[in-house]
Each structure stands twice: as C-alpha cells, then as structure tokens.
Design a protein around this motif. Structure first.
Motif, PDB file in Angstrom:
ATOM      1  N   LEU A 196       0.816  -1.230   0.000  1.00 42.65           N
ATOM      2  CA  LEU A 196       0.000   0.000   0.000  1.00 42.65           C
ATOM      3  C   LEU A 196       0.848   1.278   0.000  1.00 42.65           C
ATOM      4  N   LEU A 197       2.160   1.113  -0.003  1.00 41.28           N
ATOM      5  CA  LEU A 197       3.066   2.254   0.174  1.00 41.28           C
ATOM      6  C   LEU A 197       2.804   3.446  -0.769  1.00 41.28           C
ATOM      7  N   PRO A 198       2.444   3.202  -2.050  1.00 43.97           N
ATOM      8  CA  PRO A 198       2.266   4.347  -2.962  1.00 43.97           C
ATOM      9  C   PRO A 198       1.188   5.332  -2.523  1.00 43.97           C
ATOM     10  N   GLN A 199       0.316   4.964  -1.572  1.00 45.35           N
ATOM     11  CA  GLN A 199      -0.762   5.892  -1.204  1.00 45.35           C
ATOM     12  C   GLN A 199      -0.372   6.882  -0.112  1.00 45.35           C
ATOM     13  N   TYR A 200       0.827   6.744   0.481  1.00 45.78           N
ATOM     14  CA  TYR A 200       1.137   7.592   1.642  1.00 45.78           C
ATOM     15  C   TYR A 200       1.992   8.821   1.297  1.00 45.78           C
ATOM     16  N   PRO A 229       7.460   9.318  -4.864  1.00 42.41           N
ATOM     17  CA  PRO A 229       8.675  10.144  -4.893  1.00 42.41           C
ATOM     18  C   PRO A 229       8.523  11.495  -4.188  1.00 42.41           C
ATOM     19  N   ASP A 230       7.310  12.042  -4.137  1.00 42.36           N
ATOM     20  CA  ASP A 230       7.154  13.348  -3.481  1.00 42.36           C
ATOM     21  C   ASP A 230       6.693  13.201  -2.030  1.00 42.36           C
ATOM     22  N   SER A 231       6.966  12.044  -1.444  1.00 41.28           N
ATOM     23  CA  SER A 231       6.554  11.829  -0.049  1.00 41.28           C
ATOM     24  C   SER A 231       7.613  12.385   0.910  1.00 41.28           C
ATOM     25  N   PHE A 232       7.246  12.388   2.185  1.00 36.74           N
ATOM     26  CA  PHE A 232       8.158  12.844   3.236  1.00 36.74           C
ATOM     27  C   PHE A 232       8.390  11.661   4.174  1.00 36.74           C
ATOM     28  N   VAL A 233       9.658  11.368   4.450  1.00 36.66           N
ATOM     29  CA  VAL A 233       9.972  10.202   5.274  1.00 36.66           C
ATOM     30  C   VAL A 233      10.777  10.638   6.495  1.00 36.66           C
ATOM     31  N   SER A 234      10.269  10.260   7.659  1.00 36.74           N
ATOM     32  CA  SER A 234      10.872  10.699   8.900  1.00 36.74           C
ATOM     33  C   SER A 234      11.271   9.481   9.726  1.00 36.74           C
ATOM     34  N   ASP A 235      12.432   9.559  10.353  1.00 35.15           N
ATOM     35  CA  ASP A 235      12.940   8.463  11.189  1.00 35.15           C
ATOM     36  C   ASP A 235      13.311   9.070  12.531  1.00 35.15           C
ATOM     37  N   ILE A 295      15.314   7.922  14.686  1.00 34.24           N
ATOM     38  CA  ILE A 295      16.698   7.596  15.060  1.00 34.24           C
ATOM     39  C   ILE A 295      17.623   8.769  14.681  1.00 34.24           C
ATOM     40  N   TYR A 296      18.588   9.105  15.561  1.00 31.81           N
ATOM     41  CA  TYR A 296      19.593  10.112  15.169  1.00 31.81           C
ATOM     42  C   TYR A 296      21.022   9.577  15.248  1.00 31.81           C
ATOM     43  N   ASN A 297      21.163   8.291  15.546  1.00 25.41           N
ATOM     44  CA  ASN A 297      22.477   7.655  15.522  1.00 25.41           C
ATOM     45  C   ASN A 297      22.364   6.334  14.787  1.00 25.41           C
ATOM     46  N   PRO A 298      22.756   6.293  13.507  1.00 27.26           N
ATOM     47  CA  PRO A 298      23.406   7.335  12.701  1.00 27.26           C
ATOM     48  C   PRO A 298      22.431   8.454  12.297  1.00 27.26           C
ATOM     49  N   LEU A 299      23.005   9.589  11.883  1.00 28.27           N
ATOM     50  CA  LEU A 299      22.175  10.717  11.459  1.00 28.27           C
ATOM     51  C   LEU A 299      21.302  10.343  10.257  1.00 28.27           C
ATOM     52  N   GLU A 300      21.872   9.536   9.361  1.00 26.90           N
ATOM     53  CA  GLU A 300      21.065   9.052   8.245  1.00 26.90           C
ATOM     54  C   GLU A 300      21.021   7.522   8.297  1.00 26.90           C
ATOM     55  N   THR A 301      19.869   6.982   8.673  1.00 27.99           N
ATOM     56  CA  THR A 301      19.713   5.521   8.695  1.00 27.99           C
ATOM     57  C   THR A 301      19.672   5.003   7.260  1.00 27.99           C
ATOM     58  N   LYS A 302      19.837   3.686   7.129  1.00 28.60           N
ATOM     59  CA  LYS A 302      19.732   3.068   5.806  1.00 28.60           C
ATOM     60  C   LYS A 302      18.348   3.365   5.208  1.00 28.60           C
ATOM     61  N   PHE A 303      17.339   3.357   6.078  1.00 28.87           N
ATOM     62  CA  PHE A 303      15.955   3.632   5.667  1.00 28.87           C
ATOM     63  C   PHE A 303      15.839   5.031   5.060  1.00 28.87           C
ATOM     64  N   LEU A 304      16.426   6.032   5.733  1.00 31.72           N
ATOM     65  CA  LEU A 304      16.374   7.408   5.209  1.00 31.72           C
ATOM     66  C   LEU A 304      17.191   7.542   3.926  1.00 31.72           C
ATOM     67  N   ARG A 305      18.305   6.817   3.874  1.00 31.14           N
ATOM     68  CA  ARG A 305      19.152   6.873   2.673  1.00 31.14           C
ATOM     69  C   ARG A 305      18.365   6.347   1.472  1.00 31.14           C
ATOM     70  N   GLU A 306      17.657   5.237   1.685  1.00 26.47           N
ATOM     71  CA  GLU A 306      16.851   4.654   0.600  1.00 26.47           C
ATOM     72  C   GLU A 306      15.714   5.598   0.201  1.00 26.47           C
ATOM     73  N   ALA A 307      15.095   6.231   1.204  1.00 27.00           N
ATOM     74  CA  ALA A 307      13.990   7.158   0.935  1.00 27.00           C
ATOM     75  C   ALA A 307      14.489   8.342   0.106  1.00 27.00           C
ATOM     76  N   SER A 308      15.644   8.833   0.499  1.00 30.99           N
ATOM     77  CA  SER A 308      16.258   9.970  -0.186  1.00 30.99           C
ATOM     78  C   SER A 308      16.593   9.604  -1.637  1.00 30.99           C
ATOM     79  N   ALA A 331      12.379  11.120  -2.007  1.00 22.15           N
ATOM     80  CA  ALA A 331      11.595  11.687  -0.901  1.00 22.15           C
ATOM     81  C   ALA A 331      12.409  12.716  -0.117  1.00 22.15           C
ATOM     82  N   ARG A 332      11.694  13.645   0.521  1.00 25.70           N
ATOM     83  CA  ARG A 332      12.344  14.524   1.502  1.00 25.70           C
ATOM     84  C   ARG A 332      12.423  13.745   2.808  1.00 25.70           C
ATOM     85  N   THR A 333      13.460  13.974   3.594  1.00 22.54           N
ATOM     86  CA  THR A 333      13.631  13.176   4.814  1.00 22.54           C
ATOM     87  C   THR A 333      13.942  14.060   6.021  1.00 22.54           C
TER      88      THR A 333
END
Ligand code: ATR
Length: 275
Positions: free
Chosen positions: A180-184, A211-217, A219-232, A236-238
C-alpha cells in the motif's frame, strides 16, 4: 540561589541533554544548572524523593524509567497519562508533576518541514513506546488518518484503541504496508531498526514509495539511517531524529521556565556533540 535541574536514567553518561540545556541557561541568563544523575531501577523512588527534598526545580526522565516513575509522582498531565510515560517533571511548590514532551516534540519538529499536517495520508511504522506518544500527538494535532504497520499488528490495534483523540486508522502487517506504500504522503519510522550498532536493518522495503513523499525516522544515531538513505534515493524529503530530540527538550524547557528556546541553537549544539 542557583536552581538545580537534571536528567535521570540508566545509562546516563552519554546523554546530550546537560550540554544542550546548560547552554540555554547561559543564553537566557538563568542562574541554574542541569546535571546527569545515574539512577538504577531499584533506586528510582528514593531518587524522586531525594530530588524533591533537595528542591530540584525540574528534571527529565529517560530510559528505562519513563513508565516506572509514574506512581512516584504527585500528578500526571493527561497526555502523559494517556501515553503511559513521563519524560519531564516539574517541581511545583513541592508537588512533582509529570509531563510527556516526546510526541508533541516530534509533531513540533515535523511542522517545521510540513506546514499543514491535516490532509496528509500517514503511515506510522512501529507500535512501541515512542510510537504511542507520536500517534497520540499527531491525533491531537488534528491529523485525520494515521495507518500503522507493525511486526506484531495486535500491538498496533491496542495502541489505536487507547488513543484519546479521534483519528481514523487501519492496521497492517509489514507486507501489506509495503503493497500500500504508494498511497502515503508521510512515513514515520518509530522502531529502533537501523540504530547503531546494527545500522544495516530497515523496517520495510521502500520499493513502492511515492517520490514526493516525506519520510521521517526518529533515530539520530546514525544521522542518516539506511531507511532514510533509501527514501532519499527514491526522491523523498527526509528528516532524522534530531528534531524530535531538540523539540522534546525545548518543550521541557518551556514547561520549566516559560521560555520557548532557540531550537536552531539547540540543533547546532546537538550536532556538535554528536561530532
Ligand atoms: P520504544 O519504546 O523505543 O518504541 P519498544 O516499545 O520496545 O521501544 O518498541 C519497539 C518497536 O520496534 C515495536 O514496534 C517493535 O515491534 P513489535 O511490536 O512487533 O515487537 C519494533 N521492533 C523491534 N525490533 C524489531 C524487529 N527486529 N523487527 C521488526 N520490528 C521490530
């Protein structure tokens, strides 16, 4: 006389709060100091009574005491009671009052990036303690619909049932959420998956991400998680967990002093501490 503030937790040595909050006392010319206190679970009640007896004006509460501290306080703010956790205590004329600024802090940080939260289709990943505060605070802020996915969907259903604010929610397992991810428009990652030292994990595949979604994590250690890196990489904006940490501290500072502090300065301070 100098006013005393602090933070209790176990472990506590690496807390970034003392440097962040003491810098604000300097900035606003407040004659106060904020200290880290290592408190183990079996010393928690004695610690609360000790802080009260010493006239400590306010303190933060961190892992593992956020829930266990509640019976030892004199009063609990309704939001903290609903969440079932306290991260900020104020000593008001000898009465210890507990608040929770984590979820509301998260929402304040998010509003810096997304001006209007209403109308967003939101998927929250995870249903633990952090997720509770965030979900309730998003609902309080007027977000109409927040779906939740979790490894254990029953925990998400339970979270949804106990929310004191009206919000529409569907609960999914991870696989269904991936479909269902494309709907968020907005994804909120609240689990500890991807946090150091196990930085290789992600909670779900972002293959269908808008692609125009916003992804928030959070976690701040690391500053960019693998999840945020993939989103970026998917366009997506992160946002990482620094905002939530800064704004929960800013709201605690406001409860204690009446001043909503300079969050840009707090962010710089935290980034400096993280090196
Ligand atoms: P916190 O208080 O930091 O939110 P928590 O209450 O232990 O921590 O919640 C952890 C969250 O991460 C939960 O959503 C948990 O999923 P379950 O409810 O199924 O336990 C999720 N989580 C933790 N480790 C996980 C893993 N290896 N895979 C999937 N989800 C995980």
């Amino acid at each position: 006389m100098k006013k005393l503030y602090g933070v209790i937790g176990d472990p506590i040595a690496h807390s970034m709060s003392p440097v962040m909050i003491n810098d604000l006392f300097d900035l606003y010319g407040i004659d106060a100091t904020y200290m880290p206190f290592h408190v183990s679970s079996d010393g928690l009640e004695a610690a609360v009574n000790g802080l009260k007896a010493l006239g400590v004006v306010g303190f933060n509460v961190t892992v593992p005491h956020k829930t266990e501290i509640m019976p030892f306080l004199d009063e609990i703010d309704p939001m903290a009671k609903a969440i079932g956790a306290v991260n900020t205590v104020v000593n008001k004329d000898g009465r210890m009052i507990g608040y929770n600024t984590d979820g509301r802090g998260y929402v304040r940080g998010l509003k810096e990036e997304i001006s209007s939260l209403t109308g967003q289709t939101v998927l929250m990943i995870g249903a633990g303690g952090a997720a509770r505060g965030i979900y309730f605070s998003m609902a309080e802020a007027g977000v109409e619909r927040i779906d939740i996915c979790n490894r254990t969907p029953s925990k998400a259903t339970e979270l949804m049932r106990t929310c004191p604010f009206p919000v529409k929610t569907e609960v999914f397992d991870i696989k269904k959420a991936e479909e269902l991810l494309p709907q968020y428009d907005l994804l909120i990652q609240t689990t500890l998956i991807g946090m150091a030292p196990k930085i290789e994990g992600t909670p779900l595949s972002l293959k269908g991400l808008k692609p125009d979604s916003f992804v928030s994590d959070i976690i701040y250690n690391p500053l960019e998680t693998k999840f945020l890196r993939e989103a970026s990489s998917a366009g997506a904006r992160t946002q990482n967990g620094i905002e939530m940490f800064v704004y929960q501290g800013a709201l605690a500072f406001e409860i204690w002093t009446g001043i909503f502090p300079d969050t840009e300065r707090m962010r710089e301070n935290v980034l400096k501490q993280l090196g």
